[in-house]
Design a protein around this motif. Structure first.
Motif, PDB file in Angstrom:
ATOM      1  N   UNK A   1       0.812  -1.215   0.000  1.00 49.16           N
ATOM      2  CA  UNK A   1       0.000   0.000   0.000  1.00 49.16           C
ATOM      3  C   UNK A   1       0.848   1.270   0.000  1.00 49.16           C
ATOM      4  N   UNK A   2       2.107   1.179  -0.461  1.00 48.87           N
ATOM      5  CA  UNK A   2       2.928   2.394  -0.592  1.00 48.87           C
ATOM      6  C   UNK A   2       2.448   3.177  -1.809  1.00 48.87           C
ATOM      7  N   UNK A   3       2.078   4.437  -1.630  1.00 50.65           N
ATOM      8  CA  UNK A   3       1.667   5.312  -2.735  1.00 50.65           C
ATOM      9  C   UNK A   3       2.296   6.689  -2.526  1.00 50.65           C
ATOM     10  N   UNK A   4       2.518   7.375  -3.636  1.00 50.35           N
ATOM     11  CA  UNK A   4       3.275   8.635  -3.584  1.00 50.35           C
ATOM     12  C   UNK A   4       2.468   9.774  -4.176  1.00 50.35           C
ATOM     13  N   UNK A   5       2.462  10.909  -3.481  1.00 55.44           N
ATOM     14  CA  UNK A   5       1.935  12.171  -4.026  1.00 55.44           C
ATOM     15  C   UNK A   5       3.125  13.055  -4.391  1.00 55.44           C
ATOM     16  N   UNK A   6       3.041  13.702  -5.549  1.00 62.13           N
ATOM     17  CA  UNK A   6       4.124  14.571  -6.015  1.00 62.13           C
ATOM     18  C   UNK A   6       3.532  15.923  -6.391  1.00 62.13           C
TER      19      UNK A   6
END
Length: 587
Positions: free
Chosen positions: A287-292
Motif C-alpha cells: 500500500x505504498x503510494x506517492x503524491x508529487x
C-alpha cells in the motif's frame, strides 16, 4: 682481413687499401681511425662516447645501403645512398654495428665504447655550455625580430592560460551546495527560475501502524536511494528528506533553462518506481503510494550552521510546491500552471481547476499524465526517446549560447575587429537560415548551431592557432551540456572545416562553410572586409589596402557557395561586391 689503426688524421693508408674495386669501411673515434676491407672478428675498441663511419667504394653495383647499431638502435635505417653516419653520447658498453648493401653483401663489427673521464665531464659540460650559448643567441635574435609584437604575445599567452579554468563545474554560474561548508556561515543566493518537487508517501501514519520499525526504515531507504539516483541522473539537487517526505530542486546550484522538464521527468520515474514496487510486493508492502507536487519560480538558497551545515531553499515557490503535493492525489503528479506552460510541449497534462494561494490569488493546477507518445519509447509514457532529448538539447543550447557569447564579449581583445561576438552571432543566424532552407533534421540543426557558436571561441586563447583551441574547448565544454560523444565529434569536424582552404566533405560541412563566409555576398561586405583587413594588420603584419582588395577580389572570383539556399540568397549580391572591389582596385 685488412686492418689499419691510425692515431691521428695525418697517418697514411696502406697501399693494399687503395686497390681498385675494393670497398673500404672507415670507422673513426675521437683520435682513432680504423679502415676495413672485410668483416673484423675481434672487438674494436673506441675511446670516447662517439664514433662515425663512411664507406669508400669504387665499383658501380653497390648503390644503396642501410645500417643499424645494436642495441642503441634496433631498427634498420631506410635504404639510401647516404654512405656515412655518426653516433654521439653513447654509454659505455659493447655494440654490434651492422651494414647491409642492396646487392646482398652484409658486414658486422663488434665495437666496445669506453668513455674517458674528460669525455664524460669536460666535453660533456662544453657541449651543454655550447648549446646554452646557441640557445641564448637564438632567443635574443627571436625577440629582437618580434619586439614590436612582444606585448601582444604576452597578452595572448595569459589568455591561453585561462583554459585551466574551464574544468567541470566552472563553466556555469552556480556553486555546489557543499562548497562553502567549511566557512561556517550563511551564504545566500537568489535564483529566478527553479523547479521545486515535493514527494510524500500517502497514509504514512497508517503504514507505521502495520509495519515494524526495521522494515519501515528499509523500505524508506530503498525508495529514497532510487530517488537519489533519479535526481542525480537529471542534474537535480536533492535538498532534504523529512520522515516520509522527499524534496529536491532543479535549476540550482547551476542555473539552466531545462529544469522544469527534467524535474517533471524525474517525478514520472519516481511514480513509476512506486507503482512497480506495488506490483512486486504484496501484503504489508503493497500500500505504498506517492503524491508529487511541482512548482517553478524564484527561490533563495543558502547554508546554515557551523557544525552541521545544511543546504536549504526558501520562498513562495517552495510553499506553493508543498501545497501542490498536499493537494494532489496518490499516484499522480500535480503541477502549477506556470510549470505547465514550461513543459506542455513534452508532456500530456490534464487540467484540474484552480487553487487559492494565500497572498497570491489563485493558481491553475494540472496532472501530468505521461510523456507525449511521439516523444516516448514505451507505452506508459515514462521513458523519453531520442527525439525528446534532442528537443531538450535545443532548449539547453540557450544556456550554452548565453555562456559563450558572454565570454566572447568580455574576454576577446579589442584588436579582433572581425572575429568577435558580432561575427559569431552572424554565423549563428545564417546557419539557422541555410539549415532550415536545406531541411536538415533537428539534431543536425543543433550540431550546426553548436559548431557556429564555438568555432571562434579559440581566439580567447591565441590568434594563430584558434581553430585547434576552439576544438579543444568544445571537447571540454560540450559533455557538461549533455552532448553525446558522437555529437561532440561531429561538432569538432564542423569547426575544423572553417579553416582557410579546407574543403567540405559532406552536406553539413557545406552548410557550415557557407554560413562562415556569408559576408562575401552581403550588402555590408566592404566595411566587413575592411574590419578583417584591420585585424590582419595587427596580427599578420602590415599590408597595403590596395593589396588587400586585390587579394579579396582573387578570393571571391574563385569562391563558390556550396548549398542552393546560400547561392539563392547571396550569389547575385556577391557578384555586385566583386564589381565594387574591381572599381576600388582600378581607382
Amino acid at each position: 682481413m685488412f686492418l689499419l689503426i691510425q692515431t691521428n688524421a695525418s697517418s697514411s693508408v696502406s697501399n693494399q687499401a687503395n686497390k681498385d674495386n675494393e670497398l673500404k669501411i672507415h670507422l673513426e673515434g675521437e683520435s682513432q681511425k680504423f679502415v676495413f676491407t672485410q668483416e673484423c672478428d675481434s672487438i674494436i675498441p673506441i675511446e670516447g662516447n662517439s664514433f662515425s663511419f663512411y664507406l669508400e667504394e669504387n665499383y658501380e653495383d653497390w648503390v644503396l645501403i642501410r645500417y643499424r647499431l645494436v642495441p642503441f638502435d634496433l631498427d634498420w635505417t631506410e635504404w639510401g645512398e647516404r654512405h656515412g653516419q655518426a653516433y654521439f653520447n653513447l654509454p659505455d658498453g659493447q655494440y654490434v654495428f651492422q651494414i647491409q648493401a642492396s646487392d646482398g653483401d652484409e658486414y658486422e663489427f663488434h665495437i666496445k665504447i669506453k668513455n674517458s673521464f674528460l669525455t664524460k665531464t669536460v666535453i660533456g659540460y662544453s657541449v651543454i655550455g655550447f648549446i646554452s650559448i646557441i640557445g641564448f643567441i637564438i632567443m635574443v635574435l627571436f625577440y629582437k625580430q618580434k619586439l614590436q609584437r612582444a606585448t601582444r604575445q604576452v597578452e595572448l599567452k595569459l589568455k591561453k592560460e585561462y583554459r585551466m579554468k574551464f574544468k567541470a563545474g566552472e563553466d556555469k554560474s552556480g556553486e555546489l551546495a557543499n562548497a562553502v561548508k567549511s566557512q561556517g556561515r550563511v551564504r545566500s543566493r537568489k535564483y529566478q527560475k527553479v523547479t521545486v518537487l515535493f514527494a510524500d508517501i500517502q497514509g504514512f501514519t497508517r503504514i507505521v501502524e502495520h509495519i515494524n520499525p526495521e522494515k519501515l526504515i528499509d523500505e524508506l531507504d530503498r525508495f529514497f536511494i532510487y530517488f537519489d539516483e533519479v535526481v542525480e541522473k537529471y542534474h537535480i539537487e536533492k535538498i532534504k528528506t523529512i520522515g516520509d517526505a522527499y524534496m529536491c530542486a532543479g535549476g540550482l546550484p547551476n542555473k539552466n533553462r531545462t529544469n522544469p522538464i527534467e524535474v517533471v521527468l524525474a517525478g514520472l520515474e519516481m511514480q513509476w518506481y512506486m507503482e512497480e514496487s506495488k506490483k512486486k510486493h504484496t501484503g504489508e508492502y503493497g500500500f505504498w503510494e506517492l503524491r508529487v507536487g511541482i512548482h517553478t519560480g524564484p527561490v533563495i538558497s543558502g547554508e546554515i550552521g557551523r557544525k552541521n551545515v545544511s543546504f536549504d531553499i526558501w520562498g513562495d515557490t517552495v510553499n506553493i510546491a508543498s501545497r501542490m503535493e498536499s493537494s494532489g492525489t496518490a499516484g499522480m503528479i500535480n503541477i502549477t500552471g506556470i510549470t505547465y506552460q514550461l513543459v506542455k510541449e513534452f508532456f500530456i497534462c490534464e487540467y484540474r481547476g484552480k487553487m487559492p494561494i494565500k497572498y497570491k490569488g489563485e493558481t491553475d493546477m494540472y496532472y501530468v499524465r505521461r510523456i507525449k507518445p511521439e516523444l516516448s519509447d514505451d507505452d506508459e509514457g515514462v521513458v523519453a526517446n531520442k527525439k525528446f532529448f534532442i528537443k531538450l538539447q535545443h532548449i539547453r543550447f540557450g544556456d550554452l549560447e548565453e555562456y559563450i557569447l558572454n565570454k566572447l564579449e568580455t574576454e576577446l581583445l579589442d584588436e579582433l575587429h572581425y572575429h568577435n561576438k558580432a561575427h559569431t552571432q552572424d554565423v549563428l543566424t545564417q546557419i539557422e537560415i541555410i539549415a532550415r532552407g536545406e531541411n536538415v533534421t533537428d539534431e543536425d540543426l543543433l550540431l550546426l548551431k553548436t559548431a557556429a557558436l564555438l568555432h571562434d571561441v579559440g581566439f580567447i586563447f591565441e590568434y594563430e592557432n584558434h581553430e585547434e583551441n576552439s576544438i579543444t574547448f568544445a571537447k571540454e565544454i560540450l559533455p557538461k551540456y549533455n552532448y553525446k560523444d558522437y555529437q561532440v565529434q561531429q561538432v569538432v569536424e564542423l569547426i575544423d572545416v572553417t579553416r582557410v582552404g579546407k574543403k567540405p566533405r559532406n552536406f553539413m560541412e557545406k552548410i557550415m562553410k557557407d554560413a562562415d563566409l556569408d559576408y562575401l555576398g552581403r550588402a555590408d561586405f566592404i566595411p566587413v572586409s575592411e574590419s578583417l583587413y584591420r585585424e590582419l594588420n595587427v596580427y599578420n603584419g602590415k599590408m597595403d589596402l590596395d593589396e588587400w582588395n586585390k587579394k579579396q577580389y582573387e578570393f571571391i572570383s574563385t569562391h563558390t557557395y556550396y548549398t542552393n539556399t546560400a547561392r539563392n540568397l547571396r550569389q547575385v549580391n556577391k557578384e555586385r561586391q566583386l564589381q565594387k572591389l574591381k572599381e576600388l582596385i582600378e581607382l
